[in-house]
Design a protein around this motif. Structure first.
Motif, PDB file in Angstrom:
ATOM      1  N   THR A  74      26.303 -16.678  -0.972  1.00 37.60           N
ATOM      2  CA  THR A  74      27.672 -16.164  -1.081  1.00 37.60           C
ATOM      3  C   THR A  74      28.059 -15.194   0.039  1.00 37.60           C
ATOM      4  O   THR A  74      29.163 -15.293   0.586  1.00 37.60           O
ATOM      5  N   PRO A  75      27.199 -14.233   0.428  1.00 36.46           N
ATOM      6  CA  PRO A  75      27.609 -13.330   1.520  1.00 36.46           C
ATOM      7  C   PRO A  75      27.914 -14.071   2.823  1.00 36.46           C
ATOM      8  O   PRO A  75      28.797 -13.649   3.576  1.00 36.46           O
ATOM      9  N   MET A  76      27.221 -15.175   3.094  1.00 36.30           N
ATOM     10  CA  MET A  76      27.478 -15.929   4.323  1.00 36.30           C
ATOM     11  C   MET A  76      28.677 -16.863   4.177  1.00 36.30           C
ATOM     12  O   MET A  76      29.254 -17.296   5.168  1.00 36.30           O
ATOM     13  N   ASP A  77      29.040 -17.189   2.943  1.00 36.17           N
ATOM     14  CA  ASP A  77      30.199 -18.045   2.701  1.00 36.17           C
ATOM     15  C   ASP A  77      31.518 -17.285   2.841  1.00 36.17           C
ATOM     16  O   ASP A  77      32.573 -17.889   3.045  1.00 36.17           O
ATOM     17  N   ASP A  78      31.457 -15.975   2.719  1.00 38.28           N
ATOM     18  CA  ASP A  78      32.664 -15.151   2.753  1.00 38.28           C
ATOM     19  C   ASP A  78      33.372 -15.296   4.113  1.00 38.28           C
ATOM     20  O   ASP A  78      32.716 -15.302   5.149  1.00 38.28           O
ATOM     21  N   PRO A  79      34.696 -15.417   4.116  1.00 41.72           N
ATOM     22  CA  PRO A  79      35.413 -15.526   5.399  1.00 41.72           C
ATOM     23  C   PRO A  79      35.165 -14.345   6.335  1.00 41.72           C
ATOM     24  O   PRO A  79      35.312 -14.472   7.550  1.00 41.72           O
ATOM     25  N   ARG A  80      34.797 -13.201   5.774  1.00 41.34           N
ATOM     26  CA  ARG A  80      34.537 -12.010   6.595  1.00 41.34           C
ATOM     27  C   ARG A  80      33.068 -11.896   7.000  1.00 41.34           C
ATOM     28  O   ARG A  80      32.649 -10.889   7.560  1.00 41.34           O
ATOM     29  N   ALA A  81      32.274 -12.921   6.721  1.00 37.72           N
ATOM     30  CA  ALA A  81      30.832 -12.880   7.013  1.00 37.72           C
ATOM     31  C   ALA A  81      30.583 -12.713   8.508  1.00 37.72           C
ATOM     32  O   ALA A  81      31.357 -13.192   9.344  1.00 37.72           O
ATOM     33  N   ARG A  82      29.500 -12.030   8.812  1.00 38.98           N
ATOM     34  CA  ARG A  82      29.098 -11.794  10.193  1.00 38.98           C
ATOM     35  C   ARG A  82      27.605 -12.076  10.339  1.00 38.98           C
ATOM     36  O   ARG A  82      26.914 -12.355   9.367  1.00 38.98           O
ATOM     37  N   ILE A  83      27.107 -11.921  11.556  1.00 42.76           N
ATOM     38  CA  ILE A  83      25.709 -12.219  11.832  1.00 42.76           C
ATOM     39  C   ILE A  83      24.773 -11.366  10.966  1.00 42.76           C
ATOM     40  O   ILE A  83      23.689 -11.804  10.591  1.00 42.76           O
ATOM     41  N   ALA A 142      28.943 -17.595   9.159  1.00 41.82           N
ATOM     42  CA  ALA A 142      28.527 -16.218   9.431  1.00 41.82           C
ATOM     43  C   ALA A 142      28.243 -15.969  10.911  1.00 41.82           C
ATOM     44  O   ALA A 142      28.317 -14.828  11.373  1.00 41.82           O
ATOM     45  N   LEU A 143      27.950 -17.018  11.656  1.00 40.51           N
ATOM     46  CA  LEU A 143      27.647 -16.867  13.083  1.00 40.51           C
ATOM     47  C   LEU A 143      28.877 -17.035  13.974  1.00 40.51           C
ATOM     48  O   LEU A 143      28.788 -16.868  15.192  1.00 40.51           O
ATOM     49  N   ALA A 144      30.003 -17.345  13.382  1.00 39.38           N
ATOM     50  CA  ALA A 144      31.185 -17.715  14.171  1.00 39.38           C
ATOM     51  C   ALA A 144      31.610 -16.633  15.160  1.00 39.38           C
ATOM     52  O   ALA A 144      32.175 -16.943  16.206  1.00 39.38           O
ATOM     53  N   ASP A 145      31.348 -15.376  14.846  1.00 37.69           N
ATOM     54  CA  ASP A 145      31.797 -14.302  15.732  1.00 37.69           C
ATOM     55  C   ASP A 145      30.828 -14.031  16.883  1.00 37.69           C
ATOM     56  O   ASP A 145      31.062 -13.145  17.704  1.00 37.69           O
ATOM     57  N   THR A 146      29.733 -14.792  16.973  1.00 40.22           N
ATOM     58  CA  THR A 146      28.722 -14.496  17.999  1.00 40.22           C
ATOM     59  C   THR A 146      28.868 -15.331  19.256  1.00 40.22           C
ATOM     60  O   THR A 146      28.173 -15.087  20.233  1.00 40.22           O
ATOM     61  N   ALA A 147      29.734 -16.348  19.226  1.00 39.98           N
ATOM     62  CA  ALA A 147      29.853 -17.237  20.381  1.00 39.98           C
ATOM     63  C   ALA A 147      31.207 -17.085  21.044  1.00 39.98           C
ATOM     64  O   ALA A 147      32.172 -16.675  20.410  1.00 39.98           O
ATOM     65  N   ARG A 148      31.244 -17.431  22.319  1.00 39.28           N
ATOM     66  CA  ARG A 148      32.513 -17.403  23.046  1.00 39.28           C
ATOM     67  C   ARG A 148      33.450 -18.446  22.461  1.00 39.28           C
ATOM     68  O   ARG A 148      33.019 -19.460  21.904  1.00 39.28           O
ATOM     69  N   TRP A 162      22.286 -25.455  12.567  1.00 44.96           N
ATOM     70  CA  TRP A 162      21.363 -26.552  12.277  1.00 44.96           C
ATOM     71  C   TRP A 162      19.918 -26.054  12.327  1.00 44.96           C
ATOM     72  O   TRP A 162      19.116 -26.340  11.441  1.00 44.96           O
ATOM     73  N   MET A 163      19.580 -25.287  13.378  1.00 45.65           N
ATOM     74  CA  MET A 163      18.213 -24.764  13.507  1.00 45.65           C
ATOM     75  C   MET A 163      17.850 -23.862  12.330  1.00 45.65           C
ATOM     76  O   MET A 163      16.741 -23.945  11.788  1.00 45.65           O
ATOM     77  N   LEU A 164      18.776 -22.990  11.933  1.00 48.00           N
ATOM     78  CA  LEU A 164      18.490 -22.084  10.818  1.00 48.00           C
ATOM     79  C   LEU A 164      18.363 -22.842   9.508  1.00 48.00           C
ATOM     80  O   LEU A 164      17.567 -22.463   8.638  1.00 48.00           O
ATOM     81  N   GLY A 165      19.139 -23.901   9.340  1.00 47.23           N
ATOM     82  CA  GLY A 165      19.009 -24.720   8.137  1.00 47.23           C
ATOM     83  C   GLY A 165      17.628 -25.351   8.046  1.00 47.23           C
ATOM     84  O   GLY A 165      16.969 -25.300   6.997  1.00 47.23           O
ATOM     85  N   ILE A 190      14.640 -13.133  11.886  1.00 48.24           N
ATOM     86  CA  ILE A 190      15.581 -12.003  11.977  1.00 48.24           C
ATOM     87  C   ILE A 190      15.612 -11.459  13.396  1.00 48.24           C
ATOM     88  O   ILE A 190      16.690 -11.175  13.947  1.00 48.24           O
ATOM     89  N   SER A 191      14.454 -11.317  14.028  1.00 47.12           N
ATOM     90  CA  SER A 191      14.407 -10.829  15.416  1.00 47.12           C
ATOM     91  C   SER A 191      15.161 -11.775  16.348  1.00 47.12           C
ATOM     92  O   SER A 191      15.901 -11.332  17.238  1.00 47.12           O
ATOM     93  N   GLU A 192      14.980 -13.066  16.142  1.00 49.36           N
ATOM     94  CA  GLU A 192      15.674 -14.051  16.969  1.00 49.36           C
ATOM     95  C   GLU A 192      17.184 -13.965  16.748  1.00 49.36           C
ATOM     96  O   GLU A 192      17.978 -13.988  17.703  1.00 49.36           O
ATOM     97  N   ILE A 193      17.603 -13.867  15.509  1.00 50.14           N
ATOM     98  CA  ILE A 193      19.028 -13.793  15.179  1.00 50.14           C
ATOM     99  C   ILE A 193      19.658 -12.544  15.802  1.00 50.14           C
ATOM    100  O   ILE A 193      20.774 -12.592  16.318  1.00 50.14           O
TER     101      ILE A 193
END
Length: 199
Positions: A74-83, A142-148, A162-165, A190-193
């Motif tokens: 649920t925390p990652m499904d939230d529209p406001r989710a972040r890395i 949740a990762l959407a804000d990390t890429a250009r 895909w890799m995290l899945g 976690i370190s990689e993320i």
């Protein structure tokens, strides 16, 4: 005089006890006698309430998804989710694996069921595509804000999701053999993320 428990309580507790049995022993490893012993209901009562072993498994998997998987995702499904919510997902898994009393030491009921019937017909729908898609969508959100911005950024996000899945499947399988090693794998993820957030 014997007191009869309310039917609703009996059925709810039967699902909980059955869920534990399927989680620990797998679908095929759990026989009707196991379910009778766990639920304190006889075979005819189980069939009357759930129709079949398959019906009881479906209810058990539904309960597992609602009570265990949904709170994790649920925390990652939230529209406001972040890395940080992706980091939190793996942190929660690591904490479960380090807790010697957690049923997570048996892995994930959903992943176990998918793996049990991988590559062959299953007597019950284990909803494999649903789990895969839920993971990828949650991670991508949740990762959407990390890429250009732009198509390249979208490709990076989808690749990382895909890799995290796939890594999540691996973490759960690892937990069945060695929960401590699974916790360390979560720490490495976690370190990689975190490095993605800095780049």
């Amino acid at each position: 005089m014997q007191v009869t428990r309310p039917r609703a309580f009996t059925l709810a507790s039967a699902v909980e006890e059955s869920k534990s049995a399927f989680w620990e022993q797998g679908y095929q490893g759990t026989g009707i006698r196991d379910l009778e012993r766990r639920t304190h209901l006889n075979r005819s009562s189980l069939y009357s309430a759930f129709g079949s072993k398959e019906g009881l498994f479906r209810d058990s998997l539904d309960s597992y998804i609602r009570d265990f998987i949904d709170p994790l995702l649920t925390p990652m499904d939230d529209p406001r989710a972040r890395i940080r919510d992706v980091e939190g997902f793996f942190s929660r898994l690591a904490a479960l694996f380090r807790d010697g009393e957690s049923p997570a030491r048996h892995g994930c009921l959903w992943v176990n069921s998918i793996a049990e019937f991988a590559g062959r017909p299953a007597p019950v729908d284990v909803r494999a595509a649903e789990y895969r898609d839920r993971l990828r969508l949650a991670f991508a959100n949740a990762l959407a804000d990390t890429a250009r911005r732009g198509s390249r950024g979208s490709v990076v996000i989808q690749r990382r999701a895909w890799m995290l899945g796939v890594a999540t499947y691996g973490v759960w399988i690892c937990a069945r053999q060695d929960p401590a090693d699974a916790a360390r794998l979560c720490d490495a993820l976690i370190s990689e993320i975190r490095s993605w957030g800095r780049s």
